[in-house]
Write a protein that holds these residues in place. Structure first.
Motif, PDB file in Angstrom:
ATOM      1  N   PRO A 241       0.816  -1.218   0.000  1.00  0.00           N
ATOM      2  CA  PRO A 241       0.000   0.000   0.000  1.00  0.00           C
ATOM      3  C   PRO A 241       0.851   1.271   0.000  1.00  0.00           C
ATOM      4  O   PRO A 241       1.929   1.293   0.588  1.00  0.00           O
ATOM      5  N   ARG A 266      -6.579  12.504  -3.548  1.00  0.00           N
ATOM      6  CA  ARG A 266      -6.098  11.125  -3.436  1.00  0.00           C
ATOM      7  C   ARG A 266      -6.389  10.308  -4.689  1.00  0.00           C
ATOM      8  O   ARG A 266      -7.430  10.447  -5.317  1.00  0.00           O
ATOM      9  N   ASP A 269      -6.051   4.223  -5.593  1.00  0.00           N
ATOM     10  CA  ASP A 269      -5.265   3.157  -4.970  1.00  0.00           C
ATOM     11  C   ASP A 269      -4.556   3.596  -3.687  1.00  0.00           C
ATOM     12  O   ASP A 269      -3.901   2.779  -3.030  1.00  0.00           O
ATOM     13  N   ARG A 271      -3.961   4.922   0.202  1.00  0.00           N
ATOM     14  CA  ARG A 271      -4.511   4.713   1.537  1.00  0.00           C
ATOM     15  C   ARG A 271      -4.173   5.974   2.336  1.00  0.00           C
ATOM     16  O   ARG A 271      -3.052   6.482   2.247  1.00  0.00           O
ATOM     17  N   ASP A 289     -15.547   7.594   7.441  1.00  0.00           N
ATOM     18  CA  ASP A 289     -16.164   6.270   7.306  1.00  0.00           C
ATOM     19  C   ASP A 289     -16.749   6.048   5.920  1.00  0.00           C
ATOM     20  O   ASP A 289     -16.737   4.920   5.409  1.00  0.00           O
ATOM     21  N   ARG A 290     -17.289   7.106   5.327  1.00  0.00           N
ATOM     22  CA  ARG A 290     -17.927   6.923   4.019  1.00  0.00           C
ATOM     23  C   ARG A 290     -17.035   7.333   2.847  1.00  0.00           C
ATOM     24  O   ARG A 290     -17.498   7.411   1.704  1.00  0.00           O
ATOM     25  N   SER A 292     -14.430   7.120  -0.192  1.00  0.00           N
ATOM     26  CA  SER A 292     -14.163   6.093  -1.195  1.00  0.00           C
ATOM     27  C   SER A 292     -12.747   5.548  -1.071  1.00  0.00           C
ATOM     28  O   SER A 292     -12.478   4.409  -1.463  1.00  0.00           O
ATOM     29  N   VAL A 293     -11.837   6.354  -0.525  1.00  0.00           N
ATOM     30  CA  VAL A 293     -10.456   5.927  -0.280  1.00  0.00           C
ATOM     31  C   VAL A 293     -10.343   5.513   1.183  1.00  0.00           C
ATOM     32  O   VAL A 293     -10.756   6.266   2.070  1.00  0.00           O
ATOM     33  N   PRO A 294      -9.810   4.327   1.488  1.00  0.00           N
ATOM     34  CA  PRO A 294      -9.656   3.922   2.893  1.00  0.00           C
ATOM     35  C   PRO A 294      -8.869   4.969   3.678  1.00  0.00           C
ATOM     36  O   PRO A 294      -7.760   5.343   3.289  1.00  0.00           O
ATOM     37  N   LEU A 295      -9.448   5.445   4.778  1.00  0.00           N
ATOM     38  CA  LEU A 295      -8.847   6.535   5.547  1.00  0.00           C
ATOM     39  C   LEU A 295      -8.892   6.219   7.037  1.00  0.00           C
ATOM     40  O   LEU A 295      -9.940   5.859   7.569  1.00  0.00           O
ATOM     41  N   THR A 296      -7.751   6.364   7.691  1.00  0.00           N
ATOM     42  CA  THR A 296      -7.643   6.184   9.141  1.00  0.00           C
ATOM     43  C   THR A 296      -7.344   7.529   9.789  1.00  0.00           C
ATOM     44  O   THR A 296      -6.524   8.300   9.281  1.00  0.00           O
TER      45      THR A 296
END
Length: 331
Positions: A241, A266, A269, A271, A289-290, A292-296
């Protein structure tokens, strides 16, 4: 205001619920339906041991004592303060109601509640003296705030900061004197981390990511186009990643505007890791949470826990930023 109480259910994770619902609350759902105002401490201990017979007596004494204080000793008109470990802020208010059992809130850790008039202004932990920070560090759910700490909190909340001379603190006795050591250590390490400047914070995050097995590229000072750090297995961002990191080291929560701005640049692909030592609004978490790109989202709490988990693998430069030493305690 003659007395102020710290009410910090579930380690402070119910901070926003307290504010939104206008309450202060504690859990102990196993005994809350049967606990009555006016019961003695001994009766509450016996109730605790009857409902939870496997509980150690010292644990029952400690828990029952805090329930008793919340039900019988806390009074309408008393001050109340609660703490958010994630945002490192204190919320201050005044008790306006008696203790009630709320069956619908029991599963959320708020079985016993009191109504509170919360002030809008929050107090930053970093604005307080070391003496007050220490006095507020008890891990008890319910305890009396020292007089000098109460005055400093009220001063900060009303825009009239003061640095009173600390008095001798009343000893707070817990069922196990070592049980709160980890939580106290976490807050002390957060205090150290909060004193870093922005560049040092960026280097700290990069150091933690390297200890986790990534190679990092750190943006130079100036415009970073929403990318303070790029972390990836190969160090170039070619291998997945590819983690894009934004670091905000300042007071105040990040909201939906900041999250949307970060996500706008972003690649599908990518993260994302958004770091904010001032925490995040509830709406910001919804936005993440919603996405489209995984986000922490990382707060100070996440930074410190990740640092502790990977400290042995951090490089010398990272250890120099936050020097720590290992301590062993009986399990």
């Amino acid at each position: 205001m003659s007395k102020m109480w710290m009410i910090r259910a579930d380690g402070g994770s119910l901070y926003e619920e307290f504010r939104e619902k206008g309450i202060a609350a504690i859990g102990w759902a196993q005994i809350a339906p049967h606990a009555k105002v006016g019961m003695t401490r001994k009766e509450l201990v016996e109730l605790y041991l009857t409902v939870e017979p496997a509980t150690k007596e010292k644990t029952a004494i400690s828990g029952a004592s805090q329930v008793w204080r919340f039900m019988n000793e806390v009074a309408i008109g008393d001050g109340v303060v609660t703490y958010s470990p994630a945002n490192r802020t204190y919320l201050i208010g005044k008790m306006t109601g008696d203790c009630e059992f709320k069956a619908d809130l029991a599963d959320s850790g708020m079985a016993l509640t009191r109504t509170v008039a919360w002030q809008e202004k929050e107090v930053e932990r970093d604005s307080l003296s070391d003496a007050t920070k220490t006095s507020l560090g008890s891990t008890l759910t319910v305890f009396v705030v020292a007089e000098f700490a109460m005055q400093e909190l009220l001063g900060e909340a009303t825009g009239k900061p003061m640095q009173p001379t600390p008095e001798v603190l009343e000893e707070q006795v817990e069922a196990d004197p070592l049980s709160g050591m980890e939580a106290l250590a976490l807050e002390r390490i957060k205090d150290l981390v909060s004193k870093l400047d922005w560049a040092e914070m960026q280097d700290l995050i990069a150091g933690i990511l390297r200890a986790m097995g990534y190679k990092t590229q750190v943006s130079p000072a100036g415009s970073d186009r929403g990318k303070d750090i790029i972390a990836s297995p190969d160090g170039f961002g070619f291998e997945h990643p590819r983690i894009i990191v934004e670091v905000k080291h300042r007071k105040g929560q990040m909201g939906t505007k900041e999250i949307r701005s970060f996500l706008g640049g972003r690649h599908p692909d990518d993260r994302g890791l958004y770091v904010s030592t001032g925490g995040f609004s509830k709406e910001a978490y919804y936005e993440a949470d919603r996405a489209s790109v995984p986000l922490t989202l990382w707060t100070s709490d996440h930074i410190v826990r990740a640092l502790i988990d990977h400290y042995e693998d951090t490089d010398t430069e990272t250890k120099r930023l936050v020097p720590l030493k290992r301590t062993y305690l009986p399990a």
